[in-house]
Design a protein around this motif. Structure first.
Motif, mmCIF file in Angstrom:
data_model
loop_
_atom_site.group_PDB
_atom_site.id
_atom_site.type_symbol
_atom_site.label_atom_id
_atom_site.label_comp_id
_atom_site.label_asym_id
_atom_site.label_seq_id
_atom_site.Cartn_x
_atom_site.Cartn_y
_atom_site.Cartn_z
ATOM 1 N N LEU A 56 23.230 49.217 56.843
ATOM 2 C CA LEU A 56 22.484 48.066 56.679
ATOM 3 C C LEU A 56 23.253 47.028 55.984
ATOM 4 O O LEU A 56 24.396 46.580 56.546
ATOM 5 N N GLN A 57 22.886 46.748 54.889
ATOM 6 C CA GLN A 57 23.509 45.464 53.828
ATOM 7 C C GLN A 57 24.742 46.108 53.077
ATOM 8 O O GLN A 57 25.107 45.742 52.041
ATOM 9 N N GLU A 58 24.753 47.449 52.971
ATOM 10 C CA GLU A 58 25.776 48.220 51.974
ATOM 11 C C GLU A 58 26.694 49.023 52.824
ATOM 12 O O GLU A 58 26.453 49.603 53.769
ATOM 13 N N ALA A 59 28.009 48.879 52.152
ATOM 14 C CA ALA A 59 28.971 49.666 52.736
ATOM 15 C C ALA A 59 29.524 50.635 51.508
ATOM 16 O O ALA A 59 29.237 50.212 50.244
ATOM 17 N N HIS A 60 29.971 51.769 51.924
ATOM 18 C CA HIS A 60 30.413 52.857 50.842
ATOM 19 C C HIS A 60 31.756 53.397 51.216
ATOM 20 O O HIS A 60 32.040 54.027 52.128
ATOM 21 N N ASP A 81 41.859 46.040 51.763
ATOM 22 C CA ASP A 81 41.846 44.943 52.689
ATOM 23 C C ASP A 81 40.753 45.236 53.763
ATOM 24 O O ASP A 81 40.093 44.189 54.019
ATOM 25 N N ILE A 82 41.363 46.371 54.492
ATOM 26 C CA ILE A 82 41.058 46.357 56.021
ATOM 27 C C ILE A 82 39.470 46.793 55.624
ATOM 28 O O ILE A 82 38.400 46.398 56.711
ATOM 29 N N MET A 83 38.988 47.530 54.668
ATOM 30 C CA MET A 83 37.498 48.226 54.528
ATOM 31 C C MET A 83 36.705 46.832 54.120
ATOM 32 O O MET A 83 35.751 46.638 54.533
ATOM 33 N N ILE A 84 37.319 45.956 53.241
ATOM 34 C CA ILE A 84 36.434 44.827 52.859
ATOM 35 C C ILE A 84 36.375 44.054 54.214
ATOM 36 O O ILE A 84 35.420 43.188 54.236
ATOM 37 N N GLU A 85 37.229 43.610 55.176
ATOM 38 C CA GLU A 85 37.118 42.966 56.299
ATOM 39 C C GLU A 85 36.242 43.514 56.938
ATOM 40 O O GLU A 85 35.374 42.876 57.669
ATOM 41 N N ALA A 86 36.067 44.620 57.113
ATOM 42 C CA ALA A 86 35.246 45.573 58.183
ATOM 43 C C ALA A 86 33.933 45.340 57.509
ATOM 44 O O ALA A 86 32.914 45.002 58.350
ATOM 45 N N ALA A 87 33.669 45.336 56.434
ATOM 46 C CA ALA A 87 32.363 45.128 55.827
ATOM 47 C C ALA A 87 31.887 43.753 55.743
ATOM 48 O O ALA A 87 30.500 43.408 55.893
ATOM 49 N N THR A 88 32.792 42.813 55.610
ATOM 50 C CA THR A 88 32.477 41.510 55.906
ATOM 51 C C THR A 88 31.992 41.187 57.172
ATOM 52 O O THR A 88 31.077 40.238 57.448
ATOM 53 N N ALA A 89 32.776 41.292 57.933
ATOM 54 C CA ALA A 89 32.325 41.383 59.632
ATOM 55 C C ALA A 89 31.061 41.781 59.864
ATOM 56 O O ALA A 89 30.475 41.085 60.801
ATOM 57 N N ALA A 90 30.723 42.964 59.140
ATOM 58 C CA ALA A 90 29.319 43.735 59.600
ATOM 59 C C ALA A 90 28.150 42.964 58.590
ATOM 60 O O ALA A 90 27.001 43.197 58.377
ATOM 61 N N ARG A 91 28.618 41.988 57.819
ATOM 62 C CA ARG A 91 27.476 41.150 56.940
ATOM 63 C C ARG A 91 27.160 41.879 55.814
ATOM 64 O O ARG A 91 25.797 41.771 55.465
ATOM 65 N N GLU A 93 26.623 43.173 52.152
ATOM 66 C CA GLU A 93 26.246 42.369 50.857
ATOM 67 C C GLU A 93 27.015 43.121 49.607
ATOM 68 O O GLU A 93 27.717 42.339 48.901
ATOM 69 N N SER A 94 27.351 44.273 49.690
ATOM 70 C CA SER A 94 27.792 44.995 48.682
ATOM 71 C C SER A 94 28.751 46.305 49.171
ATOM 72 O O SER A 94 28.373 46.884 50.120
ATOM 73 N N LEU A 95 29.805 46.569 48.563
ATOM 74 C CA LEU A 95 30.623 47.494 48.717
ATOM 75 C C LEU A 95 30.932 48.656 47.401
ATOM 76 O O LEU A 95 30.921 47.970 46.286
ATOM 77 N N MET A 96 30.234 49.781 47.753
ATOM 78 C CA MET A 96 30.113 50.774 46.743
ATOM 79 C C MET A 96 31.089 51.737 46.704
ATOM 80 O O MET A 96 31.803 52.111 47.699
ATOM 81 N N LEU A 97 31.482 52.381 45.720
ATOM 82 C CA LEU A 97 32.336 53.805 45.604
ATOM 83 C C LEU A 97 32.102 54.398 44.317
ATOM 84 O O LEU A 97 31.567 53.677 43.393
ATOM 85 N N GLU A 98 32.604 55.812 44.248
ATOM 86 C CA GLU A 98 32.592 56.692 43.284
ATOM 87 C C GLU A 98 34.147 56.772 42.910
ATOM 88 O O GLU A 98 34.774 57.034 43.841
ATOM 89 N N VAL A 99 34.356 56.994 41.751
ATOM 90 C CA VAL A 99 35.779 57.107 41.167
ATOM 91 C C VAL A 99 35.855 58.055 40.222
ATOM 92 O O VAL A 99 34.914 57.853 39.049
ATOM 93 N N ARG A 100 36.773 59.113 40.100
ATOM 94 C CA ARG A 100 36.868 59.904 38.773
ATOM 95 C C ARG A 100 37.414 59.260 37.532
ATOM 96 O O ARG A 100 38.345 58.303 37.836
ATOM 97 N N PRO A 101 36.695 59.176 36.472
ATOM 98 C CA PRO A 101 37.157 58.542 35.374
ATOM 99 C C PRO A 101 38.688 58.844 34.940
ATOM 100 O O PRO A 101 39.529 58.259 34.661
ATOM 101 N N SER A 140 30.613 42.860 45.253
ATOM 102 C CA SER A 140 29.612 41.934 45.516
ATOM 103 C C SER A 140 30.606 41.259 46.869
ATOM 104 O O SER A 140 31.448 40.646 46.740
ATOM 105 N N LEU A 141 30.016 41.244 47.948
ATOM 106 C CA LEU A 141 30.730 40.345 49.191
ATOM 107 C C LEU A 141 29.834 39.327 49.516
ATOM 108 O O LEU A 141 30.247 38.516 50.689
ATOM 109 N N VAL A 142 28.946 38.961 48.912
ATOM 110 C CA VAL A 142 27.941 37.897 49.306
ATOM 111 C C VAL A 142 28.566 36.563 49.281
ATOM 112 O O VAL A 142 28.493 35.896 50.301
#
Length: 144
Positions: A56-60, A81-91, A93-101, A140-142
Protein backbone atom coordinates in the motif's frame (compact mmCIF):
# COMPACT_ATOMS: atom_id res chain seq x y z
CA UNK A 1 18.57 -9.45 -8.24
CA UNK A 2 17.77 -12.79 -9.78
CA UNK A 3 17.60 -16.29 -8.31
CA UNK A 4 21.01 -16.99 -9.83
CA UNK A 5 22.51 -14.23 -7.65
CA UNK A 6 21.45 -15.83 -4.36
CA UNK A 7 24.57 -17.98 -3.84
CA UNK A 8 26.89 -14.97 -4.21
CA UNK A 9 24.59 -12.78 -2.13
CA UNK A 10 24.51 -15.46 0.56
CA UNK A 11 28.33 -15.55 0.62
CA UNK A 12 28.41 -11.80 1.22
CA UNK A 13 25.67 -12.06 3.85
CA UNK A 14 27.65 -14.69 5.75
CA UNK A 15 30.86 -12.66 5.52
CA UNK A 16 29.24 -9.52 6.91
CA UNK A 17 26.70 -10.63 9.52
CA UNK A 18 27.11 -12.74 12.67
CA UNK A 19 23.49 -13.88 12.25
CA UNK A 20 22.99 -14.10 8.48
CA UNK A 21 19.79 -14.72 6.60
CA UNK A 22 19.44 -18.23 5.20
CA UNK A 23 19.28 -19.10 1.50
CA UNK A 24 15.60 -19.88 2.03
CA UNK A 25 14.89 -16.34 3.24
CA UNK A 26 16.52 -14.88 0.12
CA UNK A 27 14.58 -17.23 -2.15
CA UNK A 28 11.33 -16.48 -0.30
CA UNK A 29 11.90 -12.72 -0.66
CA UNK A 30 12.31 -13.13 -4.41
CA UNK A 31 9.39 -15.58 -4.66
CA UNK A 32 6.92 -13.19 -2.99
CA UNK A 33 8.05 -10.33 -5.20
CA UNK A 34 10.02 -8.08 -2.89
CA UNK A 35 12.08 -5.54 -4.76
CA UNK A 36 15.73 -6.60 -4.74
CA UNK A 37 18.92 -5.17 -6.18
CA UNK A 38 22.48 -6.37 -6.42
CA UNK A 39 25.61 -4.31 -7.15
CA UNK A 40 28.48 -6.09 -8.87
CA UNK A 41 31.92 -5.14 -10.09
CA UNK A 42 33.14 -5.62 -13.66
CA UNK A 43 34.07 -9.23 -12.87
CA UNK A 44 30.55 -9.96 -11.59
CA UNK A 45 31.57 -10.11 -7.92
CA UNK A 46 28.70 -9.05 -5.62
CA UNK A 47 29.63 -5.87 -3.75
CA UNK A 48 26.25 -5.15 -2.18
CA UNK A 49 22.54 -5.81 -2.26
CA UNK A 50 19.24 -4.61 -0.85
CA UNK A 51 15.65 -5.73 -0.33
CA UNK A 52 12.52 -3.58 -0.16
CA UNK A 53 8.94 -4.55 0.62
CA UNK A 54 6.13 -2.29 -0.61
CA UNK A 55 2.60 -2.68 0.75
CA UNK A 56 0.00 0.00 0.00
CA UNK A 57 1.46 3.39 1.00
CA UNK A 58 4.29 1.99 3.12
CA UNK A 59 7.65 0.56 2.15
CA UNK A 60 9.99 -1.33 4.43
CA UNK A 61 13.73 -1.68 3.91
CA UNK A 62 14.46 -5.28 4.82
CA UNK A 63 18.19 -5.34 4.21
CA UNK A 64 21.07 -3.27 2.86
CA UNK A 65 24.44 -4.98 2.80
CA UNK A 66 27.78 -3.80 1.43
CA UNK A 67 31.00 -5.82 1.40
CA UNK A 68 33.42 -4.62 4.05
CA UNK A 69 36.08 -3.97 1.38
CA UNK A 70 33.70 -1.61 -0.44
CA UNK A 71 32.44 0.46 2.50
CA UNK A 72 32.89 4.21 2.41
CA UNK A 73 32.53 4.35 -1.37
CA UNK A 74 28.85 5.32 -1.49
CA UNK A 75 27.31 1.95 -2.37
CA UNK A 76 24.86 2.03 0.56
CA UNK A 77 23.79 5.52 -0.53
CA UNK A 78 23.29 4.26 -4.09
CA UNK A 79 21.21 1.30 -2.93
CA UNK A 80 19.17 3.60 -0.68
CA UNK A 81 18.62 6.00 -3.62
CA UNK A 82 17.31 3.12 -5.74
CA UNK A 83 14.92 2.05 -2.99
CA UNK A 84 13.67 5.60 -2.45
CA UNK A 85 13.09 5.95 -6.20
CA UNK A 86 11.14 2.65 -6.30
CA UNK A 87 9.06 3.66 -3.28
CA UNK A 88 8.37 7.11 -4.71
CA UNK A 89 7.34 5.60 -8.07
CA UNK A 90 4.91 3.34 -6.18
CA UNK A 91 3.44 6.44 -4.48
CA UNK A 92 4.59 5.28 -1.07
CA UNK A 93 4.11 7.77 1.76
CA UNK A 94 6.72 6.45 4.18
CA UNK A 95 9.82 4.30 4.14
CA UNK A 96 10.47 2.32 7.34
CA UNK A 97 13.35 0.24 8.64
CA UNK A 98 14.84 -1.31 11.74
CA UNK A 99 18.51 -0.83 12.61
CA UNK A 100 20.67 -2.14 15.41
CA UNK A 101 21.73 0.58 17.88
CA UNK A 102 25.24 -0.89 17.60
CA UNK A 103 25.34 -0.31 13.81
CA UNK A 104 26.74 3.22 13.95
CA UNK A 105 27.59 3.47 10.26
CA UNK A 106 24.03 2.60 9.22
CA UNK A 107 22.57 4.97 11.82
CA UNK A 108 24.76 7.80 10.46
CA UNK A 109 23.62 7.03 6.91
CA UNK A 110 19.94 7.07 7.84
CA UNK A 111 20.26 10.23 9.92
CA UNK A 112 22.10 11.99 7.08
CA UNK A 113 19.34 10.91 4.68
CA UNK A 114 16.56 12.34 6.88
CA UNK A 115 15.17 9.28 8.64
CA UNK A 116 13.58 10.02 12.01
CA UNK A 117 13.28 7.86 15.13
CA UNK A 118 9.84 6.34 15.71
CA UNK A 119 10.48 3.88 18.49
CA UNK A 120 12.35 0.88 19.79
CA UNK A 121 11.59 -2.80 19.28
CA UNK A 122 12.94 -4.59 22.38
CA UNK A 123 15.07 -7.69 21.87
CA UNK A 124 14.45 -7.67 18.11
CA UNK A 125 17.81 -8.92 16.81
CA UNK A 126 19.86 -11.96 17.84
CA UNK A 127 23.16 -10.89 19.38
CA UNK A 128 26.31 -12.52 20.71
CA UNK A 129 25.06 -12.07 24.25
CA UNK A 130 21.30 -12.56 24.02
CA UNK A 131 19.23 -10.10 22.01
CA UNK A 132 19.63 -6.51 20.82
CA UNK A 133 16.88 -3.92 20.45
CA UNK A 134 16.04 -2.41 17.08
CA UNK A 135 15.54 1.27 16.43
CA UNK A 136 12.52 1.88 14.21
CA UNK A 137 13.19 4.70 11.74
CA UNK A 138 11.01 6.38 9.14
CA UNK A 139 11.51 8.62 6.12
CA UNK A 140 8.48 10.56 4.92
CA UNK A 141 8.17 10.52 1.12
CA UNK A 142 5.05 12.65 0.93
CA UNK A 143 6.98 15.77 -0.10
CA UNK A 144 9.83 13.90 -1.83
Amino acid sequence: MRRGDVDAVLQLERAVYLFPWSARIFHDCLRVGYHAWVVTDDAGRVLGYSFLSIVLQEAHILNICVAESERGRGLADQLLDIMIEAATAARVESLMLEVRPSNRAARRLYKRRGFTFLGRRPRYYPASEGREDALLLCLSLVDA
